[in-house]
Design an enzyme around this catalytic site. Structure first.
Site, PDB file in Angstrom:
ATOM      1  N   GLU A   1      -8.179  26.952 -75.570  1.00 56.45           N
ATOM      2  CA  GLU A   1      -9.678  27.006 -75.671  1.00 56.45           C
ATOM      3  C   GLU A   1     -10.175  26.387 -74.713  1.00 56.45           C
ATOM      4  OE1 GLU A   1     -10.704  25.843 -79.615  1.00 56.45           O
ATOM      5  OE2 GLU A   1      -8.967  26.823 -80.575  1.00 56.45           O
TER       6      GLU A   1
ATOM      7  N   GLU B   1      -5.641  21.619 -85.800  1.00 58.99           N
ATOM      8  CA  GLU B   1      -6.633  20.422 -86.167  1.00 58.99           C
ATOM      9  C   GLU B   1      -6.351  19.597 -87.249  1.00 58.99           C
ATOM     10  OE1 GLU B   1     -10.685  21.598 -85.375  1.00 58.99           O
ATOM     11  OE2 GLU B   1     -10.199  22.432 -83.837  1.00 58.99           O
TER      12      GLU B   1
HETATM   13  O1  9MR Z   1     -16.403  29.025 -81.247  1.00 59.27           O
HETATM   14  C1  9MR Z   1     -16.401  29.082 -82.522  1.00 59.27           C
HETATM   15  C2  9MR Z   1     -17.874  28.973 -83.388  1.00 59.27           C
HETATM   16  O2  9MR Z   1     -18.312  30.150 -83.011  1.00 59.27           O
HETATM   17  C3  9MR Z   1     -17.657  28.766 -84.642  1.00 59.27           C
HETATM   18  O3  9MR Z   1     -18.988  28.314 -85.152  1.00 59.27           O
HETATM   19  C4  9MR Z   1     -16.915  27.432 -84.903  1.00 59.27           C
HETATM   20  C5  9MR Z   1     -16.769  27.237 -86.525  1.00 59.27           C
HETATM   21  O4  9MR Z   1     -15.784  28.343 -86.659  1.00 59.27           O
HETATM   22  O5  9MR Z   1     -15.570  27.477 -84.363  1.00 59.27           O
HETATM   23  C6  9MR Z   1     -15.558  27.648 -82.888  1.00 59.27           C
HETATM   24  O6  9MR Z   1     -14.211  27.870 -82.410  1.00 59.27           O
HETATM   25  C7  9MR Z   1     -13.502  26.507 -82.967  1.00 59.27           C
HETATM   26  C8  9MR Z   1     -12.090  26.902 -82.909  1.00 59.27           C
HETATM   27  O7  9MR Z   1     -11.965  27.849 -83.913  1.00 59.27           O
HETATM   28  C9  9MR Z   1     -11.189  25.836 -83.150  1.00 59.27           C
HETATM   29  N1  9MR Z   1     -11.284  24.841 -82.019  1.00 59.27           N
HETATM   30  C10 9MR Z   1     -12.627  24.242 -82.008  1.00 59.27           C
HETATM   31  C11 9MR Z   1     -13.516  25.508 -81.367  1.00 59.27           C
HETATM   32  C12 9MR Z   1     -15.137  25.131 -81.165  1.00 59.27           C
HETATM   33  O8  9MR Z   1     -15.749  24.562 -82.246  1.00 59.27           O
END
Ligand code: 9MR
Length: 374
Positions: free
Chosen positions: A265, A160
């Site tokens: 994802e 990102e």
């Molecule tokens: O699914 C993840 C959630 O449990 C966490 O709280 C969050 C912050 O670390 O991250 C989520 O996963 C993210 C991923 O690492 C990067 N792309 C977006 C995903 C959804 O927020």
């Protein structure tokens, strides 16, 4: 008269018998079906796993994982804050277990993620000096990637780094080090584990401006001789957005750069979107209400069908481009543990995946498997 009654009874018995055979067949098909087997020749198919799965506490999710998927991603356990909580301490306990789970089940193991502005060690946010920042990044990436050298198949090296308009995000890395941080991160990752595939990963990668930005980012790396093997399109999508055309244009455009494309994802929200929110910018949060949480108990059949149709269309597109797509990973195993129950509004009931809250296959699962069996 007696003769027609006998005939009717025979027909009835025949129909009941046929129904039973069909029912048994359907049940057997459901039992035998496996996403990873059906899609074996097309792409890896996987799920992100959380603590319950990694520790084996969630036995039902673990069962699904082993039967259906051949690649895993760590939903949280490899993020900086988790694995490197303070400047001089690393905590590899959960990440080690995650990798062991993948190895034990002979899976393609993804590392997520080496460098992300979010969930980073808190001290990083106050670093002002470029050399100091570079050293912290180097130490982090080297320590983590070397530990799992030869075990992680593919790293999301940078996550990102782009804004929606395709410009580079004003992250702490960009502010302190300038653009060179991108090249730097990829080079260090390559040195630490030369055998791992290296990816750039982001959301809304279908948007035209963001796509342009991503292409530029990747081309810059390539021009400077930096190794990059693939691009991750996250796939936090809705029932109607993005259009299949935009997704397709992006898959083709990224593939033309000579790299692999992964859908990293995938989940489809069925809930109303507060404001015009898109993607997965996790700093956004809104108030809950009945209107914003319309299906607290059960998903109406009509929406379940809509979700299944959307998954059918998306997977048809993925199959069309299976020569370019290396992997499709869902962001979670089943609806119950999806992050979308808590984002962008906390404590809603969302239904974004192929397995429901009772670990049962949904209509969406049957259309996705059906594409390969019918
Ligand atoms: O699914 C993840 C959630 O449990 C966490 O709280 C969050 C912050 O670390 O991250 C989520 O996963 C993210 C991923 O690492 C990067 N792309 C977006 C995903 C959804 O927020």
């Amino acid at each position: 008269m007696v003769k027609s009654i006998v005939v009717c009874v025979i027909i009835l018995l025949f129909l009941v018998g046929f129904g039973k055979i069909r029912e048994t067949k359907l049940r057997t098909e459901e039992h035998d079906a496996s996403l990873k087997k059906l899609y074996a020749k097309d792409f890896y198919i996987g799920a992100a796993v959380n603590d319950g799965v990694i520790l084996g506490k969630n036995t039902q999710a673990l069962q699904i994982l082993k039967k259906e998927f051949n690649t895993i991603s760590p939903e949280n356990v490899m993020k900086w804050q988790e694995i490197h909580p303070s400047p001089n301490s690393f905590n590899f306990e959960m990440a080690d277990k995650y990798v062991a789970l993948g190895k034990k089940n002979n899976m393609h193991i993804v590392g997520h993620t080496l460098l992300w502005h979010s969930q980073i060690g808190s001290w990083m946010n106050s670093v002002k000096d470029s050399a100091v920042m570079a050293n912290y990044i180097k130490e982090h990436i080297t320590t983590v990637a070397e530990r799992y050298k030869g075990k992680i198949d593919s790293w999301d090296v940078v996550n990102e780094a782009l804004n929606e308009d395709g410009a580079l995000r004003e992250s702490v890395f960009l502010k302190v080090m300038g653009e060179r941080y991108l090249e730097y991160a990829f080079k260090i990752a390559e040195k630490a584990d030369p055998s791992a595939e290296l990816y750039y990963n982001d959301y809304n990668m279908w948007k035209p401006k963001k796509r342009e930005g991503a292409i530029q980012l990747i081309e810059n790396l390539q021009k400077n001789g930096v190794k990059i093997h693939g691009v991750g399109m996250q796939g936090h999508w809705g029932l109607t957005e993005p259009s299949l055309e935009e997704v397709e244009t992006s898959i083709i455009a990224y593939s033309k750069l000579g790299i692999k494309v992964a859908i990293t994802e995938l989940d489809i929200t069925v809930l109303p979107n507060p404001w015009e929110l898109e993607g997965a910018e996790i700093s956004q949060n809104f108030e809950n209400s009945d209107e914003m949480n319309p299906y607290p108990d059960v998903l109406p059949d009509s929406v379940e069908v809509q979700l299944a149709n959307r998954y059918r269309d998306i997977f048809k597109l993925f199959l069309k481009h299976s020569d370019k797509i290396d992997r499709v990973t869902f962001w979670g195993v089943n609806d119950k543990s999806s992050w979308l129950n808590n984002w962008p509004i906390k404590k809603r009931t969302n239904y974004p995946l192929l397995f429901d809250r009772d670990y049962k296959t949904k209509k969406a699962y049957h259309v996705v498997t059906g594409l390969k069996t019918n």
